[in-house]
Design an enzyme around this catalytic site. Sequence first.
Site, PDB file in Angstrom:
ATOM      1  N   ASP A  36      -0.090   4.470  -0.098  1.00  0.00           N
ATOM      2  CA  ASP A  36      -0.799   5.694   0.321  1.00  0.00           C
ATOM      3  C   ASP A  36       0.126   6.725   0.960  1.00  0.00           C
ATOM      4  OD1 ASP A  36      -3.154   4.454  -0.343  1.00  0.00           O
ATOM      5  OD2 ASP A  36      -3.833   4.142   1.716  1.00  0.00           O
ATOM      6  N   HIS A  37       1.025   6.225   1.815  1.00  0.00           N
ATOM      7  CA  HIS A  37       1.751   7.196   2.640  1.00  0.00           C
ATOM      8  C   HIS A  37       2.959   7.807   1.941  1.00  0.00           C
ATOM      9  CE1 HIS A  37      -1.271   6.718   5.529  1.00  0.00           C
ATOM     10  NE2 HIS A  37      -1.089   5.413   5.570  1.00  0.00           N
ATOM     11  N   THR A  39      -8.308   3.519   9.049  1.00  0.00           N
ATOM     12  CA  THR A  39      -9.521   2.698   9.044  1.00  0.00           C
ATOM     13  C   THR A  39      -9.741   2.032  10.404  1.00  0.00           C
ATOM     14  OG1 THR A  39      -8.977   2.255   6.761  1.00  0.00           O
ATOM     15  CG2 THR A  39     -10.707   0.894   7.741  1.00  0.00           C
ATOM     16  N   ARG A  47       3.281  18.872   1.694  1.00  0.00           N
ATOM     17  CA  ARG A  47       3.863  20.113   1.201  1.00  0.00           C
ATOM     18  C   ARG A  47       3.224  20.592  -0.101  1.00  0.00           C
ATOM     19  NH1 ARG A  47       9.052  21.968   2.837  1.00  0.00           N
ATOM     20  NH2 ARG A  47       9.035  21.789   5.089  1.00  0.00           N
ATOM     21  N   HIS A 105      -3.727  -4.545   7.516  1.00  0.00           N
ATOM     22  CA  HIS A 105      -3.833  -3.383   8.412  1.00  0.00           C
ATOM     23  C   HIS A 105      -2.932  -3.566   9.632  1.00  0.00           C
ATOM     24  CE1 HIS A 105      -5.645   0.540   9.106  1.00  0.00           C
ATOM     25  NE2 HIS A 105      -5.245   0.306  10.339  1.00  0.00           N
ATOM     26  N   ASN A 146       0.864  -1.186   0.000  1.00  0.00           N
ATOM     27  CA  ASN A 146       0.000   0.000   0.000  1.00  0.00           C
ATOM     28  C   ASN A 146       0.905   1.242   0.000  1.00  0.00           C
ATOM     29  OD1 ASN A 146      -1.459   2.264   0.961  1.00  0.00           O
ATOM     30  ND2 ASN A 146      -3.045   0.931   1.784  1.00  0.00           N
ATOM     31  N   ARG A 165      -7.011  12.794   1.345  1.00  0.00           N
ATOM     32  CA  ARG A 165      -5.910  13.248   2.214  1.00  0.00           C
ATOM     33  C   ARG A 165      -4.553  12.756   1.730  1.00  0.00           C
ATOM     34  NH1 ARG A 165      -7.092   9.756   7.661  1.00  0.00           N
ATOM     35  NH2 ARG A 165      -9.110  10.763   7.450  1.00  0.00           N
ATOM     36  N   HIS A 173      -5.572   3.627  -1.490  1.00  0.00           N
ATOM     37  CA  HIS A 173      -6.884   3.947  -0.918  1.00  0.00           C
ATOM     38  C   HIS A 173      -7.253   5.366  -1.347  1.00  0.00           C
ATOM     39  CE1 HIS A 173      -9.365   3.992   3.128  1.00  0.00           C
ATOM     40  NE2 HIS A 173     -10.066   4.440   2.097  1.00  0.00           N
ATOM     41  N   ARG A 177      -9.328   7.980  -0.614  1.00  0.00           N
ATOM     42  CA  ARG A 177     -10.265   8.422   0.426  1.00  0.00           C
ATOM     43  C   ARG A 177     -11.150   9.552  -0.078  1.00  0.00           C
ATOM     44  NH1 ARG A 177     -10.105   7.467   5.801  1.00  0.00           N
ATOM     45  NH2 ARG A 177      -8.581   5.913   6.478  1.00  0.00           N
ATOM     46  N   GLU A 182     -10.869  -9.378   2.901  1.00  0.00           N
ATOM     47  CA  GLU A 182      -9.596  -9.018   3.531  1.00  0.00           C
ATOM     48  C   GLU A 182      -9.859  -8.910   5.025  1.00  0.00           C
ATOM     49  OE1 GLU A 182      -7.022  -6.071   1.750  1.00  0.00           O
ATOM     50  OE2 GLU A 182      -6.408  -5.348   3.731  1.00  0.00           O
ATOM     51  N   GLU A 233      -8.610   0.576  -2.845  1.00  0.00           N
ATOM     52  CA  GLU A 233      -9.432   0.578  -1.630  1.00  0.00           C
ATOM     53  C   GLU A 233     -10.325   1.804  -1.667  1.00  0.00           C
ATOM     54  OE1 GLU A 233      -6.837  -1.620   1.759  1.00  0.00           O
ATOM     55  OE2 GLU A 233      -6.621   0.539   1.590  1.00  0.00           O
TER      56      GLU A 233
HETATM   57  C1  LIG Z   1      -8.227  -0.116   4.605  1.00  0.00           C
HETATM   58  C2  LIG Z   1      -6.923  -0.153   5.278  1.00  0.00           C
HETATM   59  O1  LIG Z   1      -6.740  -0.856   6.187  1.00  0.00           O
HETATM   60  C3  LIG Z   1      -5.768   0.665   4.845  1.00  0.00           C
HETATM   61  O2  LIG Z   1      -5.600   0.711   3.507  1.00  0.00           O
HETATM   62  C4  LIG Z   1      -5.775   2.008   5.296  1.00  0.00           C
HETATM   63  O3  LIG Z   1      -7.038   2.534   5.058  1.00  0.00           O
HETATM   64  C5  LIG Z   1      -4.689   2.819   4.615  1.00  0.00           C
HETATM   65  O4  LIG Z   1      -5.062   4.096   4.467  1.00  0.00           O
HETATM   66  P1  LIG Z   1      -5.119   5.080   5.723  1.00  0.00           P
HETATM   67  O5  LIG Z   1      -3.760   5.029   6.378  1.00  0.00           O
HETATM   68  O6  LIG Z   1      -5.504   6.387   5.157  1.00  0.00           O
HETATM   69  O7  LIG Z   1      -6.153   4.563   6.653  1.00  0.00           O
HETATM   70  N1  LIG Z   2      -5.761  -2.947   3.681  1.00  0.00           N
HETATM   71  C1  LIG Z   2      -4.622  -2.746   4.490  1.00  0.00           C
HETATM   72  C2  LIG Z   2      -3.598  -1.985   3.761  1.00  0.00           C
HETATM   73  O1  LIG Z   2      -3.677  -1.790   2.574  1.00  0.00           O
HETATM   74  C3  LIG Z   2      -2.411  -1.484   4.469  1.00  0.00           C
HETATM   75  O2  LIG Z   2      -2.671  -1.107   5.789  1.00  0.00           O
HETATM   76  P1  LIG Z   2      -1.448  -0.519   6.626  1.00  0.00           P
HETATM   77  O3  LIG Z   2      -0.294  -1.495   6.540  1.00  0.00           O
HETATM   78  O4  LIG Z   2      -1.096   0.810   6.013  1.00  0.00           O
HETATM   79  O5  LIG Z   2      -1.979  -0.414   8.032  1.00  0.00           O
END
Ligand SMILES: CC(=O)[C@@H](O)[C@H](O)COP(=O)(O)O
Ligand SMILES: NCC(=O)COP(=O)(O)O
Length: 239
Positions: free
Chosen positions: A8-9, A100, A17, A189, A6, A48, A42, A44, A150, A69
């Site tokens: 996202d971060h 989440t 920034r 997660h 994932n 964010r 994800h 959202r 999941e 997601e």
């Molecule tokens: C659904 C989940 O468990 C993760 O993907 C989590 O949502 C990651 O994104 P966030 O860190 O924004 O919650």
């Molecule tokens: N669905 C969980 C995910 O994609 C990653 O969650 P996390 O490792 O960022 O807590």
Amino acid sequence: MKLGVNIDHVATLRQARGTVYPDPLDAAILCARAGAHGITAHLREDRRHIQDDDIYRLKELQPLPLNLEMANVESIVEIALSVRPAEVCLVPEKRQELTTEGGLDVIGHFNHLKETVQCLTEAGIEVSMFVDADEITLAACKDLGAPTVELHTGAYCDAEPNDRPVLLEQLIRGADYAHELGLKVNAGHGINIENLGGILCVPHLDTLNIGHSIICRSVFHGLETSIKEMLIGMLEYNG
Ligand SMILES: CC(=O)[C@@H](O)[C@H](O)COP(=O)(O)O
Ligand SMILES: NCC(=O)COP(=O)(O)O
């Protein structure tokens, strides 16, 4: 067992920034090079971290299957139908949450979820339900027609050591039950290199989706090293 990373971060850092870097697409390309099997992102509702454009680029411009997601809301379902990722994982979303919290309330939103599962499935997208490992919820996922679940590992991963055995037992029983129902079982997660050992006791797992801990470790160790380290840890899994 496969690893979905994932990213996202990576986008969280960029959005902090308002720059164009670091780019989650570059991260996904490195994930592929390091041996990951899939990319999770994800989108959202509050945007964010991941932005709409990221999702289109992640689908088109990197080699791994994309797991999108998302909450079950019309505007995001429309995006999923336009992007057509390999997989959609439906997750609950609260605007103010840090991350989440808990799995989907499948029974409470059964009819709405059923409509969405049907529509995504007809578009050729594999639908996964992000749920807690309880039998009633898992049976409802089967009734919805979703092929995949999941299991939310957050409670186990965040628990104090003394509380972990009971939570791990729930995950094990949930995975057994989902497998008996014929569902594909993923988990995710809060998984990190320290708590991975317990997760490896959960049977029937197809894929682990891991994000935050890998991106955090990559700050000091690099992304490819952090992914390879996780993949090596996962090698001990024997289903
Ligand atoms: C659904 C989940 O468990 C993760 O993907 C989590 O949502 C990651 O994104 P966030 O860190 O924004 O919650
Ligand atoms: N669905 C969980 C995910 O994609 C990653 O969650 P996390 O490792 O960022 O807590």
